[in-house]
Write an enzyme that holds these catalytic residues in place. Sequence first.
Site, short mmCIF file in Angstrom:
data_model
loop_
_atom_site.label_atom_id
_atom_site.label_comp_id
_atom_site.label_asym_id
_atom_site.label_seq_id
_atom_site.Cartn_x
_atom_site.Cartn_y
_atom_site.Cartn_z
N GLU A 46 -12.51 -5.22 -44.94
CA GLU A 46 -12.25 -3.82 -45.29
C GLU A 46 -12.90 -3.49 -46.66
O GLU A 46 -13.25 -2.20 -46.66
CB GLU A 46 -10.49 -3.69 -45.10
CG GLU A 46 -10.19 -2.40 -45.03
CD GLU A 46 -10.28 -1.70 -43.85
OE1 GLU A 46 -10.87 -2.34 -42.65
OE2 GLU A 46 -10.18 -0.37 -43.76
N GLU A 54 -17.53 1.97 -40.21
CA GLU A 54 -17.67 0.81 -39.05
C GLU A 54 -19.19 0.18 -39.64
O GLU A 54 -19.40 -0.88 -39.45
CB GLU A 54 -17.90 1.33 -37.89
CG GLU A 54 -16.61 1.91 -37.26
CD GLU A 54 -15.33 0.96 -37.42
OE1 GLU A 54 -15.39 -0.06 -37.33
OE2 GLU A 54 -14.36 1.61 -37.61
#
Lengths: 500, 500
Positions: free
Chosen positions: B293, B264
């Site tokens: 991502e 994250e």
Amino acid sequence: MSIEQRFMDYVKKMSAYNEALSVLYWDMRTGAPKKGLDRRSETVGVLSGELYRMSTSNELDQMLTQLEEQRDELSPLISKTVEVERKNYNLNSKIPEKEYEEYVVLLSKAESVWEEAKEKSDFAMFAPYLERIVETDKRFIEYWGIKDGNPYNTLLDQYEPGMTTEILDEVFADLRSKIVPLVKQIAESANKPDTDFLAKKFAKDQQEKFSHELLKQLGYDFDAGRLDETVHPFQITLNRGDVRITTKYDENDFRSAIFGTIHECGHALYEQNVSEELDGTPLSTGTSMGIHESQSLFYENFIGRNENFWIHNYHLLQQHSPEQFGNVELGDFIRAINESKPSLIRIDADELTYPLHIMIRYEIEKGLFNGNLQVADLPQIWNDKYEEYLGIRPESDGEGVLQDVHWSSGLFGYFPSYALGFLYAAQLKAAMLKDIPNFDDLCRSGDFAPILSWLTEKVHRHGKMKEPLEILQEATGEGLNAEHLVNHLRSKYEKVYQLN
Amino acid sequence: MSIEQRFMDYVKKMSAYNEALSVLYWDMRTGAPKKGLDRRSETVGVLSGELYRMSTSNELDQMLTQLEEQRDELSPLISKTVEVERKNYNLNSKIPEKEYEEYVVLLSKAESVWEEAKEKSDFAMFAPYLERIVETDKRFIEYWGIKDGNPYNTLLDQYEPGMTTEILDEVFADLRSKIVPLVKQIAESANKPDTDFLAKKFAKDQQEKFSHELLKQLGYDFDAGRLDETVHPFQITLNRGDVRITTKYDENDFRSAIFGTIHECGHALYEQNVSEELDGTPLSTGTSMGIHESQSLFYENFIGRNENFWIHNYHLLQQHSPEQFGNVELGDFIRAINESKPSLIRIDADELTYPLHIMIRYEIEKGLFNGNLQVADLPQIWNDKYEEYLGIRPESDGEGVLQDVHWSSGLFGYFPSYALGFLYAAQLKAAMLKDIPNFDDLCRSGDFAPILSWLTEKVHRHGKMKEPLEILQEATGEGLNAEHLVNHLRSKYEKVYQLN
């Protein structure tokens, strides 16, 4: 779609904006990172702007007018909602937009000037801003309409609907005449409580656990709320199922968190127990500042500082801070947490002297709006009154007339609510004793449900469906009356200071 | 006011609504009390409705049309904003309102049916809903316009602008042909890492402290974000100065929190480092799912699972859970956290097998939209592909075709982003090594600033100003290429499993 349905959908949408704004506010107070705050303010501005637009729109005005014409056919819920929204509409729309915008700019500037002036104890620096705020408010009062020929009543009514200087003058005079001698008696008493142990270290995580335990005991529903930490404690309602409180943990003075939590719990219980029927309307909240404060002070002073409450909880407290309380007798603890001592700062004041701080502000505000009091005279008058009522005199304006943020935010007429809350609470307590004569037994056994039920029945469930004085009259059978608070204070302090 | 100014004010207002909705979402995930959620959903509905109205309004359409006519005179910032808002406008406004509303109802129903079907491993129960979702999406694709004669490209483009099946088919085939043999080699290797110690207890508060320390090392700015706990970790952007992450603490598997937090963190660093100039526009965020991502996987896999990172941090980890790691050698630790083993569940998969999970979903989605694949055939095809690629076969649809929520939410074309992210990350890593040949030394000394600067320069700062493939080309000098990921996986697993 019927006009009623359309109107109720409209106010429901306003409730949604209010909820969103409350979440944004709560989030900013409980840990939003500082670098995001500039843009966050813009987001708050956009949503507030939309809410303001909705609350002053022609569409709303037309719906209100149409509904007002058929008031007799409306349900009580819709009828009251119309009344509240009309009042709000008038408040917002009677001020010319340009003047309101200038006022917002003035307040924003005034608040930062006040902060610096307070820091420097320099009243002259703040005075021109205060003068302009008072002037503007006087003009606004004319737009809103002077109530009973009395400009200050117009302000009072915004925070405490139905309240007037006529009522307050009488009750405050009565209260003051009884409190001032009691303050003197205490000052002269030789039986002062020992308070040294209060300032010993109480670990923060233990304070937090104890706060949670107390909240559960008192009936706070954690499935409909949460407890967080902030610099200044507050209660905030997102909706009836999400009523949050915050507290402040001071490791060197546990009273901040414990009594702060109990205080905010009183506010929260009010909001959690408003009737479900009022959901999504502007009625689904406390009816006034004063009645709200009556609930927080009821819990803080009539339960949280009650000897019987601590008979039940003292052992638990000792477990959470054994070194601090292990060798302190319960009786000494009770006396210490009920210490009374005249002080210069309102927010540090105890139960007995607190109303005197409020009266001073009330008298000054009344003088500014109804009388001949000039802003320039405030420091002198402030200091004289502190000397007269409390026997102490501020040495600087920072600890005197500049101590509160309220006036720099244009909050006039707001202070009396704090004292009213205490007066209401004492009256409610006296009335409750008739229905629940074993109040002290309940506190001693930690069974607070009957107390909460009584308050919910008489106060909470009504939300804004009833006016403050209507609630008071129905719950206690009388109007505002200082006697009950005087009795409470006398009997408490006679015991704590062994005055007899 | 100029049309440019009016347009930019309009999109700024939409940003404000987006921020408010993000705060509401974050709050619901991080501890909003359950009894308030019904009304909260209504509040979300009101704000989303307003945002939808703004994003499909005639007013917006007219501004866009006018600005499109003078495109050559616009600044790059405004020009790109027009492009993004037009795309968004088309996405939202080309679907007839009635059909869209029916679709929302269908999805809401489908998601709860999926949940039950997964629980019961009963695909037949979910199949009719999936069929209707696919049918509806096919119709929507015709409204939006079929891209390059290929309906699935229309969906791909929504998550990864510019991506096509032509590119993906080639790269995925290449990747699969190299990964599948490696998976077999590992399965046959006698040198399996010892992983017993991974499941030992690691106290939650220590995981939390360690997570904070890692975030600081990696350059996460706590003045522009915060770390909280949720069941499913996520990163959410309120604005560039308020980029929050959450993680999940599992006392019996510290990998969840540590690698989750690092993952994250990668997302968050992207958002915190978008150029300030893009504030308040829709460009102030990551350019696509895949590039996003790539940042989270870069941090998780190329830093967080890198031996040199742990040379720097292993001692710190041992301090936080001494009993667990005190007697574990660093080398054994590295091998254990890089274990690879075919598994049925995508979200539990390791680096090596993860792309195979994605390819299976990609092939099925393509078959549904471009080919002759029928919903009824999915379980059979799913299981056959798992056997072919991973050598294992689900015993039930609950651990097979029903495992992911995505399809019940209408998310087709989304899965490939996960694998693309990893491919992009490996390409970026290879390109970075040319500029920062001492990458491993920096990890070993805990000096991550040059790495973050490189990523900010090449990726972060651009926000949505550049398309994914444009960023890839400029940063690496080439288009999508599986070679770099294959090299990374081979060299890592040859070492971990001592394959040579």
